[in-house]
Design an enzyme around this catalytic site. Structure first.
Site, PDB file in Angstrom:
ATOM      1  N   ARG B  16       0.828  -1.208   0.000  1.00 49.23           N
ATOM      2  CA  ARG B  16       0.000   0.000   0.000  1.00 49.23           C
ATOM      3  C   ARG B  16       0.866   1.264   0.000  1.00 49.23           C
ATOM      4  O   ARG B  16       0.469   2.293  -0.546  1.00 49.23           O
ATOM      5  CB  ARG B  16      -0.965   0.010   1.186  1.00 49.23           C
ATOM      6  N   SER B  43      -5.089   5.075   5.658  1.00 54.34           N
ATOM      7  CA  SER B  43      -4.737   3.655   5.633  1.00 54.34           C
ATOM      8  C   SER B  43      -4.434   3.148   4.227  1.00 54.34           C
ATOM      9  O   SER B  43      -3.554   2.328   4.032  1.00 54.34           O
ATOM     10  CB  SER B  43      -5.882   2.819   6.216  1.00 54.34           C
ATOM     11  N   GLU B  64     -19.210   3.089   0.126  1.00 56.08           N
ATOM     12  CA  GLU B  64     -18.405   2.369  -0.866  1.00 56.08           C
ATOM     13  C   GLU B  64     -19.150   2.151  -2.180  1.00 56.08           C
ATOM     14  O   GLU B  64     -18.530   2.150  -3.246  1.00 56.08           O
ATOM     15  CB  GLU B  64     -17.954   1.022  -0.290  1.00 56.08           C
ATOM     16  N   PHE B  89     -14.565  -4.188   1.789  1.00 59.20           N
ATOM     17  CA  PHE B  89     -15.665  -3.264   1.481  1.00 59.20           C
ATOM     18  C   PHE B  89     -15.740  -2.970  -0.018  1.00 59.20           C
ATOM     19  O   PHE B  89     -16.824  -2.821  -0.570  1.00 59.20           O
ATOM     20  CB  PHE B  89     -15.506  -1.977   2.283  1.00 59.20           C
ATOM     21  N   HIS B 115      -5.444  -3.708   2.488  1.00 55.57           N
ATOM     22  CA  HIS B 115      -5.843  -4.521   3.644  1.00 55.57           C
ATOM     23  C   HIS B 115      -6.512  -5.826   3.218  1.00 55.57           C
ATOM     24  O   HIS B 115      -7.518  -6.254   3.792  1.00 55.57           O
ATOM     25  CB  HIS B 115      -6.748  -3.720   4.580  1.00 55.57           C
ATOM     26  N   ASP B 123      -7.388  -6.393  13.457  1.00 55.20           N
ATOM     27  CA  ASP B 123      -8.774  -5.994  13.196  1.00 55.20           C
ATOM     28  C   ASP B 123      -9.705  -7.204  13.063  1.00 55.20           C
ATOM     29  O   ASP B 123     -10.915  -7.086  13.231  1.00 55.20           O
ATOM     30  CB  ASP B 123      -8.857  -5.140  11.929  1.00 55.20           C
ATOM     31  N   ARG B 173      -1.609  -4.565   3.877  1.00 55.40           N
ATOM     32  CA  ARG B 173      -1.300  -3.631   4.955  1.00 55.40           C
ATOM     33  C   ARG B 173       0.102  -3.872   5.513  1.00 55.40           C
ATOM     34  O   ARG B 173       0.804  -2.940   5.896  1.00 55.40           O
ATOM     35  CB  ARG B 173      -2.320  -3.831   6.078  1.00 55.40           C
TER      36      ARG B 173
END
Ligand SMILES: Cc1ncc(C[n+]2csc(CCOP(=O)(O)OP(=O)(O)O)c2C)c(N)n1
Ligand SMILES: [Mg+2]
Lengths: 275, 323
Positions: B16, B43, B64, B89, B115, B123, B173
């Site tokens: 990322r 993020s 989204e 998402f 992610h 998470d 991530r």
């Protein structure tokens, strides 16, 4: 001007019936309710050129209620985007007129739609592109009153207001009906005006079958700055064909040849509302 | 140009981060490039772009579906939108927007989702997409890219921007080792044979490429010659290269940080069973959700390490030699 447009709306209605009876399936109710709106858009409001469907500076039109494809195809054909004869091959294997609008197949279709709620989101994206490029084209988007139950409509509404997309005009085809019945019985969406205003839009209300009023309201919308505009058009589902008017059963079935004959006679005879 | 040295720590950098950097460079080269996010720009690293080009960055808020819808409209009007949020998402919440407003009309939208996979870590399962590739790979018109390290990410982003059509890019991530230098060349539709080998082929993508290379080193000590193929272009899928390598080895292990259903393992199995059936073992997430934990602990717990690849190689070689 108004009589020319009214005549065109009448032709579009006849086209819709002729297309659907040939195709043996499709959506007459929501196509007929939008015929006057579409005639006003395609024969007066929209800055378009049938010879250049991809003209970068054209106004865009997105049929968010994509099941009303017949009314869009009829308007495009009458406006000269493709020959009228093609209309009669709607929904046939291998033909370019898909059951729901396909921007890659049909000249003049600016966005592929059919999944309710998505058209307004893409239309707002187009309006944003116009702002970024400092172009003066405008984006028009027709929504169904059942469609606005989709959460995405309100996501798009918030974002369009946030980005001050005053080059975006929504038209809500408020015919009061969806598939399972009346809006207020299936899922109440009232109060419409207050909702759109609360989401940061200008709201104009109009008789969706009155050409002169429609012309005025689109004109008015052009001069409203700083916010997107929603035109709530009061309409009658199935408008122009007596037995289809306000009849929930005529949402998504094609008329039989006999029914089509009666419908066309009514439309040609001008018995209903001068059509 | 390649990855900025400053971003690399202990030879590691998250894909990322490379994405954020590549976006800024692309933004300079192409003024039609616009970037959208859904309240995760810090993020996803699109914030890097937003800082330099605020007038071309659009936050859609936590919406989204609308992120994708707006992107479709922007693309229809000539822009090159990069839309970012977490993979769960992007592909889950907005799946049908991607299907009907992007893939079907073949619009020039780049979905760069971060992610992805269980290496999200703490998470937990709600945020660990193990099925995004399966969803995206099933869509006609969609190109699906899974870079292995920062260098490849950088090239993947540039290739995606240059390509006309919808692209899904899977980013992570977790900081992962830099495997490649400037001499590496990523091409859409091509698999890269990273090392040749006669005994078994390890076909991997994403962070499992690093593990595959480690596994091949260890296997060599045991006199097993493992070919390693990086299949960053999951779709279009380079059947030709895969078949060529497999003809040499007669045994295959696939390796991915994704469910074994619908991702790389499936793609390889489909291609080989139709064209050149050989023994195959799939390393990947075994049809289960993840959980909270430290990324490397989770990777070990869910069988996504060099050790797991070596075990799969042992299994496949026993099968190969038992006939
Ligand atoms: C996302 C989605 N859900 C369901 C449908 C099926 N559908 C097609 S038309 C329709 C009713 C639409 O009602 P409304 O928006 O009021 O349209 P109109 O009355 O103008 O025809 C439904 C549910 C669809 N096309 N898309
Ligand atoms: Mg309705």
């Amino acid at each position: 001007m108004t009589t020319v447009i009214e005549k065109m709306a009448c032709k579009i209605r006849q086209d819709i019936i002729e297309m659907l009876v040939q195709a043996k399936s499709g959506h007459p109710g929501g196509s007929l309710s939008a015929a006057d709106i579409m005639a006003v858009l395609y024969f007066s409001v929209l800055r378009i050129d049938p010879a250049r469907p991809d003209w970068p500076d054209r106004d865009r039109f997105v049929l968010s209620k994509g099941h009303a494809a017949p009314v869009l195809y009829a308007a495009l054909a009458e406006r000269g985007f493709f020959p009228r004869e093609e209309l009669l091959k709607l929904r046939q294997t291998g033909h370019f007129l898909q059951g729901h609008p396909d921007m890659k197949k049909v000249p003049g279709v600016d966005m592929s739609t059919g999944s309710l709620g998505q058209g307004i989101s893409a239309a707002a994206g187009m309006a944003l592109a116009g702002k970024i490029d400092q172009k003066d084209y405008r984006v028009y988007c027709l929504l169904g009153d059942g469609e606005i139950a989709e959460g995405l409509v309100w996501e798009a509404a918030m974002a369009a207001a946030h980005y001050k997309l005053d080059n975006l005009v929504g038209i809500l085809d408020h015919n009061g009906l969806q598939i399972d019945g009346r809006n207020e019985d299936v899922l109440n969406s009232a109060p419409l005006k207050a909702k759109w205003e609360a989401f940061g839009w200008n709201v104009l209300e109009v008789d969706g079958h009155n050409t002169e009023e429609l012309l005025n309201v689109f004109d008015l919308a052009k001069n409203l700055k700083g916010k997107p505009t929603m035109i709530i058009a009061e309409t009658v589902k199935g408008k122009g064909v007596s037995f289809m008017e306000n009849a929930v059963g005529w949402h998504g079935v094609a008329p039989s040849p006999e029914e089509a004959e009666i419908a066309l006679a009514e439309l040609k005879g001008g018995e209903i509302n001068g059509c | 140009m390649g990855v900025k040295a400053g971003l690399v720590k202990n030879g590691k950098i998250a894909t990322r981060d490379a994405y954020g950097q590549a976006l800024v460079e692309l933004g300079r080269e192409n003024k039609d490039l616009v970037v959208l996010d859904a309240d995760l720009s810090k993020s996803t690293k699109t914030a890097d772009f937003a800082k330099v080009f605020p007038e071309r960055f659009f936050n859609m808020g936590i919406a989204e579906q609308n992120l994708i819808g707006f992107s479709a409209g922007l693309a229809a009007a000539g822009k090159i939108p990069f839309a970012s949020t977490f993979a769960v998402f992007a592909t889950g919440r907005a799946f049908e927007q991607i299907r009907n407003s992007v893939a079907y009309p073949r619009l020039n939208v780049k979905i760069a989702a971060t992610h992805a996979g269980i290496s999200v870590g703490e998470d937990g399962a709600s945020h660990q997409s193990v099925e995004d590739l399966s969803l995206m790979r099933g869509l006609p018109n969609m190109t699906v890219l899974v870079p292995a390290d920062a260098q490849e990410t950088y090239q993947v982003i540039k290739a995606a921007a240059a390509y006309e059509g919808p692209v899904y890019i899977r980013l992570g991530r977790l900081a992962v080792p830099v495997l490649f230098d400037d001499s590496y060349k990523f091409t859409i539709g091509k698999a890269n044979v990273l090392r040749p080998g006669r005994d078994v082929a390890i076909i991997a993508n994403g962070l499992m490429v690093g593990e595959a290379l480690k596994a091949a080193d260890i296997l060599l000590e045991q006199r097993v010659e493992a070919a390693v193929v990086n299949c960053a272009s999951l779709k279009p899928f380079d059947s030709e290269t895969i078949i060529e390598v497999v003809k040499e080895t007669g045994a295959v292990v696939t390796s991915e940080e994704h469910s074994i259903i619908g991702g790389l393992g499936s793609a390889v199995a489909e291609t080989l069973s139709e064209n050149y059936p050989v023994f195959l073992e799939r390393v990947g997430i075994k049809d289960t959700f993840g959980e909270s934990g430290r990324p490397h602990e989770l990777l070990a717990k869910y069988g996504l390490t060099a050790k797991d690849i070596i075990k799969a190689v042992a299994r496949v070689l026993i099968r190969k030699h038992s006939i």
